[in-house]
Scaffold this motif. Structure first.
Motif, short mmCIF file in Angstrom:
data_model
loop_
_atom_site.label_atom_id
_atom_site.label_comp_id
_atom_site.label_asym_id
_atom_site.label_seq_id
_atom_site.Cartn_x
_atom_site.Cartn_y
_atom_site.Cartn_z
N GLY A 32 4.68 28.89 4.31
CA GLY A 32 3.25 29.14 4.24
C GLY A 32 2.78 29.67 2.89
N ILE A 33 3.52 29.37 1.81
CA ILE A 33 3.11 29.87 0.51
C ILE A 33 2.70 28.77 -0.47
N SER A 34 2.87 27.52 -0.09
CA SER A 34 2.52 26.43 -1.01
C SER A 34 2.18 25.17 -0.23
N ILE A 35 1.64 24.22 -0.97
CA ILE A 35 1.49 22.86 -0.44
C ILE A 35 2.70 22.08 -0.93
N TYR A 36 3.41 21.46 0.01
CA TYR A 36 4.59 20.66 -0.32
C TYR A 36 4.15 19.20 -0.43
N ILE A 37 4.46 18.59 -1.57
CA ILE A 37 4.18 17.17 -1.78
C ILE A 37 5.42 16.42 -1.32
N VAL A 95 2.12 24.49 -5.66
CA VAL A 95 2.66 23.28 -5.04
C VAL A 95 4.17 23.24 -5.24
N THR A 96 4.85 22.63 -4.28
CA THR A 96 6.29 22.42 -4.37
C THR A 96 6.59 20.96 -4.07
N PHE A 97 7.70 20.48 -4.61
CA PHE A 97 8.10 19.10 -4.39
C PHE A 97 9.55 18.95 -4.83
N ALA A 98 10.15 17.82 -4.52
CA ALA A 98 11.55 17.57 -4.87
C ALA A 98 11.64 16.54 -5.98
N ALA A 99 12.57 16.78 -6.89
CA ALA A 99 12.90 15.80 -7.93
C ALA A 99 14.08 14.99 -7.42
N LYS A 100 13.93 13.69 -7.37
CA LYS A 100 14.97 12.84 -6.80
C LYS A 100 16.13 12.58 -7.75
N THR A 101 15.89 12.75 -9.05
CA THR A 101 16.95 12.52 -10.03
C THR A 101 16.93 13.65 -11.06
N MET A 110 0.84 -1.16 0.00
CA MET A 110 0.00 0.00 0.00
C MET A 110 0.90 1.24 0.00
N TYR A 111 0.48 2.28 -0.70
CA TYR A 111 1.26 3.51 -0.81
C TYR A 111 0.49 4.66 -0.17
N PHE A 112 1.18 5.49 0.59
CA PHE A 112 0.60 6.65 1.23
C PHE A 112 1.38 7.88 0.77
N TYR A 113 0.68 8.95 0.61
CA TYR A 113 1.31 10.19 0.17
C TYR A 113 0.99 11.27 1.18
N GLU A 114 1.93 12.16 1.39
CA GLU A 114 1.75 13.21 2.37
C GLU A 114 1.83 14.56 1.70
N TYR A 115 0.90 15.40 2.04
CA TYR A 115 0.86 16.77 1.58
C TYR A 115 0.86 17.64 2.83
N LYS A 116 1.61 18.74 2.80
CA LYS A 116 1.59 19.64 3.95
C LYS A 116 1.92 21.05 3.49
N GLU A 117 1.47 22.01 4.28
CA GLU A 117 1.82 23.39 3.98
C GLU A 117 3.32 23.55 4.22
N ASP A 118 4.00 24.20 3.28
CA ASP A 118 5.45 24.35 3.45
C ASP A 118 5.77 25.32 4.59
N GLU A 119 7.02 25.34 5.00
CA GLU A 119 7.44 26.14 6.16
C GLU A 119 7.19 27.63 5.98
N HIS A 154 -5.24 21.21 -5.70
CA HIS A 154 -6.56 21.33 -5.08
C HIS A 154 -6.44 21.71 -3.60
N LEU A 155 -5.56 21.02 -2.89
CA LEU A 155 -5.35 21.35 -1.47
C LEU A 155 -4.83 22.77 -1.30
N SER A 156 -3.95 23.19 -2.20
CA SER A 156 -3.41 24.55 -2.14
C SER A 156 -4.50 25.59 -2.36
N ILE A 157 -5.38 25.34 -3.30
CA ILE A 157 -6.50 26.26 -3.53
C ILE A 157 -7.39 26.32 -2.30
#
Length: 109
Positions: A12-17, A60-66, A1-10, A49-52
Protein backbone atom coordinates in the motif's frame (compact mmCIF):
# COMPACT_ATOMS: atom_id res chain seq x y z
CA UNK A 1 -3.49 -4.12 -29.13
CA UNK A 2 -1.52 -3.55 -25.91
CA UNK A 3 -2.98 -3.22 -22.42
CA UNK A 4 -1.16 -2.08 -19.33
CA UNK A 5 -2.09 -2.72 -15.74
CA UNK A 6 -1.45 -0.50 -12.79
CA UNK A 7 -2.35 -1.50 -9.24
CA UNK A 8 -1.62 -0.53 -5.68
CA UNK A 9 1.20 -2.74 -4.42
CA UNK A 10 0.65 -5.23 -1.60
CA UNK A 11 2.20 -2.93 1.02
CA UNK A 12 0.00 0.00 0.00
CA UNK A 13 2.89 2.41 -0.52
CA UNK A 14 3.13 2.66 -4.31
CA UNK A 15 1.48 2.03 -7.62
CA UNK A 16 2.95 -1.10 -9.20
CA UNK A 17 3.25 -1.05 -12.99
CA UNK A 18 2.62 -4.68 -13.90
CA UNK A 19 4.34 -4.67 -17.30
CA UNK A 20 6.39 -2.07 -19.06
CA UNK A 21 6.49 -3.35 -22.60
CA UNK A 22 7.52 -1.49 -25.71
CA UNK A 23 5.35 -1.62 -28.78
CA UNK A 24 7.18 -3.85 -31.30
CA UNK A 25 7.75 -0.87 -33.60
CA UNK A 26 9.56 0.98 -30.78
CA UNK A 27 11.64 -2.00 -29.67
CA UNK A 28 15.18 -1.48 -31.01
CA UNK A 29 15.80 -5.24 -31.14
CA UNK A 30 12.89 -5.64 -33.59
CA UNK A 31 12.58 -2.36 -35.48
CA UNK A 32 15.23 0.15 -36.51
CA UNK A 33 14.78 3.01 -36.48
CA UNK A 34 12.28 3.04 -33.66
CA UNK A 35 8.87 4.32 -34.74
CA UNK A 36 7.75 5.54 -31.31
CA UNK A 37 9.84 7.21 -28.63
CA UNK A 38 9.13 7.75 -24.94
CA UNK A 39 6.40 5.14 -24.42
CA UNK A 40 8.00 3.67 -21.27
CA UNK A 41 8.57 7.11 -19.76
CA UNK A 42 4.95 8.06 -20.46
CA UNK A 43 3.72 4.83 -18.84
CA UNK A 44 5.75 5.67 -15.76
CA UNK A 45 4.38 9.24 -15.76
CA UNK A 46 0.84 7.87 -15.82
CA UNK A 47 1.67 5.52 -12.91
CA UNK A 48 3.03 8.52 -10.98
CA UNK A 49 -0.21 10.35 -11.70
CA UNK A 50 -2.23 7.40 -10.37
CA UNK A 51 0.01 7.27 -7.30
CA UNK A 52 -0.57 10.95 -6.58
CA UNK A 53 -4.33 10.50 -7.01
CA UNK A 54 -4.23 7.56 -4.57
CA UNK A 55 -2.35 9.68 -1.98
CA UNK A 56 0.77 7.53 -2.36
CA UNK A 57 3.10 10.45 -2.99
CA UNK A 58 3.88 9.72 -6.65
CA UNK A 59 5.80 6.54 -5.85
CA UNK A 60 5.79 3.82 -8.52
CA UNK A 61 7.41 0.39 -8.58
CA UNK A 62 8.01 -2.02 -11.44
CA UNK A 63 10.26 -4.87 -12.52
CA UNK A 64 13.16 -4.75 -14.95
CA UNK A 65 13.10 -7.89 -17.06
CA UNK A 66 16.76 -7.70 -18.10
CA UNK A 67 19.99 -6.29 -16.69
CA UNK A 68 20.14 -3.94 -19.69
CA UNK A 69 16.70 -2.54 -18.82
CA UNK A 70 17.69 -2.29 -15.15
CA UNK A 71 20.63 -0.06 -16.05
CA UNK A 72 18.45 1.97 -18.46
CA UNK A 73 15.82 2.67 -15.79
CA UNK A 74 18.47 3.63 -13.24
CA UNK A 75 20.46 5.86 -15.60
CA UNK A 76 17.67 7.47 -17.61
CA UNK A 77 14.74 7.53 -15.18
CA UNK A 78 16.43 7.83 -11.78
CA UNK A 79 15.00 4.50 -10.61
CA UNK A 80 16.30 2.91 -7.41
CA UNK A 81 16.68 -0.89 -7.08
CA UNK A 82 14.59 -2.09 -4.12
CA UNK A 83 14.36 -5.87 -4.22
CA UNK A 84 14.74 -9.06 -6.15
CA UNK A 85 11.87 -11.34 -5.06
CA UNK A 86 13.31 -14.48 -6.67
CA UNK A 87 16.94 -15.32 -7.28
CA UNK A 88 17.61 -14.81 -10.97
CA UNK A 89 14.20 -13.22 -11.46
CA UNK A 90 13.20 -9.67 -12.34
CA UNK A 91 14.64 -6.89 -10.23
CA UNK A 92 12.19 -4.47 -8.65
CA UNK A 93 12.73 -0.75 -8.97
CA UNK A 94 11.16 2.33 -7.44
CA UNK A 95 10.81 5.85 -8.77
CA UNK A 96 10.01 8.51 -6.19
CA UNK A 97 10.81 12.03 -5.03
CA UNK A 98 12.72 14.25 -7.49
CA UNK A 99 12.88 11.59 -10.20
CA UNK A 100 9.11 11.10 -10.07
CA UNK A 101 8.51 14.86 -10.11
CA UNK A 102 10.77 15.30 -13.14
CA UNK A 103 9.03 12.55 -15.11
CA UNK A 104 5.57 13.71 -14.04
CA UNK A 105 6.22 17.34 -14.98
CA UNK A 106 7.56 16.34 -18.41
CA UNK A 107 4.16 14.99 -19.44
CA UNK A 108 1.43 15.74 -16.98
CA UNK A 109 1.95 19.03 -15.17
Amino acid sequence: MYFYEYKEDESGISIYIVDIEAHPESNPTISRPKKYLGIGRMMIAFGIHLSIDASLGGIVTFAAKTDELLEHYIKDFGAIPIAQPMSGGPKLLMIADESAQEIFSTYLS
